[in-house]
Write a protein that holds these residues in place. Structure first.
Motif, short mmCIF file in Angstrom:
data_model
loop_
_atom_site.label_atom_id
_atom_site.label_comp_id
_atom_site.label_asym_id
_atom_site.label_seq_id
_atom_site.Cartn_x
_atom_site.Cartn_y
_atom_site.Cartn_z
N UNK A 217 0.79 -1.01 0.01
CA UNK A 217 -0.04 0.08 -0.04
C UNK A 217 0.81 1.36 -0.10
N UNK A 218 1.98 1.08 0.18
CA UNK A 218 2.90 2.30 -0.07
C UNK A 218 2.87 3.33 -0.98
N UNK A 219 2.59 2.94 -2.32
CA UNK A 219 2.48 3.91 -3.17
C UNK A 219 1.02 4.79 -2.89
N UNK A 220 0.02 4.13 -2.93
CA UNK A 220 -1.28 4.51 -2.55
C UNK A 220 -1.42 5.55 -1.44
N UNK A 221 -0.60 5.02 -0.27
CA UNK A 221 -0.74 5.95 0.78
C UNK A 221 0.37 7.38 0.49
N UNK A 222 1.24 7.11 -0.24
CA UNK A 222 2.32 8.28 -0.34
C UNK A 222 1.50 9.12 -1.47
N UNK A 223 0.74 8.66 -2.46
CA UNK A 223 0.12 9.42 -3.61
C UNK A 223 -1.17 10.24 -2.82
N UNK A 224 -1.78 9.60 -1.78
CA UNK A 224 -2.86 10.16 -1.03
C UNK A 224 -2.39 11.25 -0.02
N UNK A 225 -1.31 11.04 0.37
CA UNK A 225 -0.53 12.18 1.30
C UNK A 225 -0.07 13.24 0.61
N UNK A 226 0.17 13.06 -0.85
CA UNK A 226 0.99 14.01 -1.41
C UNK A 226 -0.28 15.10 -2.11
N UNK A 227 -1.56 14.66 -1.90
CA UNK A 227 -2.40 15.28 -2.58
C UNK A 227 -3.44 15.79 -1.25
N UNK A 228 -4.80 16.35 -1.63
CA UNK A 228 -5.52 16.62 -0.35
C UNK A 228 -5.82 15.39 0.56
N UNK A 229 -5.76 15.29 1.63
CA UNK A 229 -5.84 14.34 2.59
C UNK A 229 -7.41 13.81 2.67
N UNK A 230 -8.05 13.61 1.71
CA UNK A 230 -9.31 13.28 1.99
C UNK A 230 -9.94 12.12 2.56
N UNK A 231 -10.83 11.86 3.29
CA UNK A 231 -11.31 10.90 3.94
C UNK A 231 -12.85 10.86 3.69
N UNK A 232 -13.49 9.70 3.16
CA UNK A 232 -14.80 9.69 3.19
C UNK A 232 -15.46 8.42 4.01
N UNK A 233 -16.32 8.56 4.74
CA UNK A 233 -17.06 7.66 5.59
C UNK A 233 -18.45 7.06 4.84
N UNK A 234 -18.39 5.82 4.58
CA UNK A 234 -19.77 5.43 4.18
C UNK A 234 -20.30 4.20 5.06
N UNK A 235 -21.69 3.92 5.14
CA UNK A 235 -22.12 3.01 6.26
C UNK A 235 -22.57 1.62 5.27
N UNK A 236 -22.35 0.55 6.01
CA UNK A 236 -22.77 -0.76 5.58
C UNK A 236 -23.30 -1.71 6.66
N UNK A 237 -24.34 -2.46 6.18
CA UNK A 237 -25.10 -3.20 7.06
C UNK A 237 -25.36 -4.74 6.38
N UNK A 238 -25.27 -5.70 7.13
CA UNK A 238 -25.75 -6.88 6.50
C UNK A 238 -24.72 -7.67 5.48
N UNK A 239 -25.23 -7.83 4.19
CA UNK A 239 -24.38 -8.17 3.21
C UNK A 239 -23.46 -7.25 2.56
N UNK A 240 -23.86 -6.16 2.71
CA UNK A 240 -22.72 -5.06 2.41
C UNK A 240 -21.65 -5.15 3.11
N UNK A 241 -21.83 -5.00 4.43
CA UNK A 241 -20.69 -5.11 5.21
C UNK A 241 -20.06 -6.41 4.92
N UNK A 242 -20.62 -7.51 4.81
CA UNK A 242 -19.77 -8.67 4.64
C UNK A 242 -18.98 -8.61 3.26
N UNK A 243 -19.77 -8.10 2.30
CA UNK A 243 -18.78 -7.91 1.03
C UNK A 243 -17.60 -6.79 1.18
N UNK A 244 -17.82 -5.79 1.85
CA UNK A 244 -16.78 -4.75 2.15
C UNK A 244 -15.48 -5.42 2.91
N UNK A 245 -16.10 -6.46 3.98
CA UNK A 245 -15.07 -6.91 4.61
C UNK A 245 -14.10 -7.97 3.78
#
Length: 235
Positions: free
Chosen positions: A57-85
């Motif tokens: 994940x080094x390159x993805x983290x470095x590219x993210x930190x070199x730009x705007x440090x955006x974070x987005x929170x989404x919600x999941x339940x049931x099967x959505x959470x299991x797929x995300x996991x």
């Protein structure tokens, strides 16, 4: 760490750090626990060896930190959470909250199973007022005059924790990580907020993409216990 120049950050390819909070209809987590768990999730990803030199994940983290440090929170339940996991990431648990953090992705390149998750619907509450923060842990103090959704506040808490992380020496980071990143999230007293913002502690100033006017000070990260290595602390 990101570039000092806002122009440089805006010119760089834009990435976002996805966080997904597990919210079942009948058993939602408490708001404060969700905020604290989100902050610890961001720290856990930053400390993970996959985010470091030579990690997948080094390159993805470095590219993210070199730009705007955006974070987005989404919600999941049931099967959505299991797929995300099943996607590459790290699940961090609190008292009753579960948050999964994923390596940064391009702003317009979210994985399908994350892109379809909802951003709205994270209006969490605390059944009881949270107790005073533990005296031997860092505290992320929220602006008492800026209301925001729980999802927005989770992203802000994660950002504040990241600013504190950047200021710590490696040995202190390692000790904090080994302790499980103990921290508290609380709303500052109205008469204390101004002093906190002028204290020299890390301050989150919102970029203004959602909910809040650009430049608004939202969170102050009081990491003094880590820097001072006082009795009972992890430093």
């Amino acid at each position: 760490m990101s570039s000092d120049s806002p122009e440089d950050r805006d010119a760089a390819p834009q990435y976002v750090l996805p966080l997904v909070v597990h919210i079942e209809k009948t058993t939602p987590p408490s708001r404060t626990d969700a905020l604290e768990t989100a902050a610890r999730a961001v720290l856990t990803l930053l400390a993970d060896e996959r985010s470091g030199p030579g990690g997948e994940w080094e390159k993805a983290v470095r590219d993210w930190e070199d730009a705007r440090i955006r974070k987005v929170v989404r919600r999941a339940r049931g099967a959505e959470w299991r797929r995300a996991s099943t996607l590459p990431g790290i699940t961090v648990t609190g008292t009753d909250a579960e948050v999964r953090v994923f390596p940064p992705v391009p702003l317009d390149g979210w994985p399908k199973d994350l892109a379809k998750l909802q951003v709205s619907g994270t209006d969490l509450t605390d059944p009881e007022p949270p107790p005073p923060p533990a005296p031997d842990t860092p505290v992320l103090w929220f602006n008492p005059s800026v209301p925001m959704s729980a999802g927005k506040a989770m992203a802000q808490a994660g950002h504040a924790a990241q600013l504190a992380w950047w200021e710590l020496p490696d040995a202190t980071r390692e000790r904090w990580s080994a302790a499980g990143f103990p921290l508290s999230v609380r709303t500052a007293a109205a008469d204390a907020w101004s002093g906190l913002t002028m204290s020299g502690l890390p301050v989150v100033r919102d970029a203004g993409f959602t909910e809040i006017a650009p430049g608004t000070c939202t969170v102050v990260a009081d990491h003094g216990v880590l820097m001072g290595a006082g009795p009972g602390g992890v430093g």
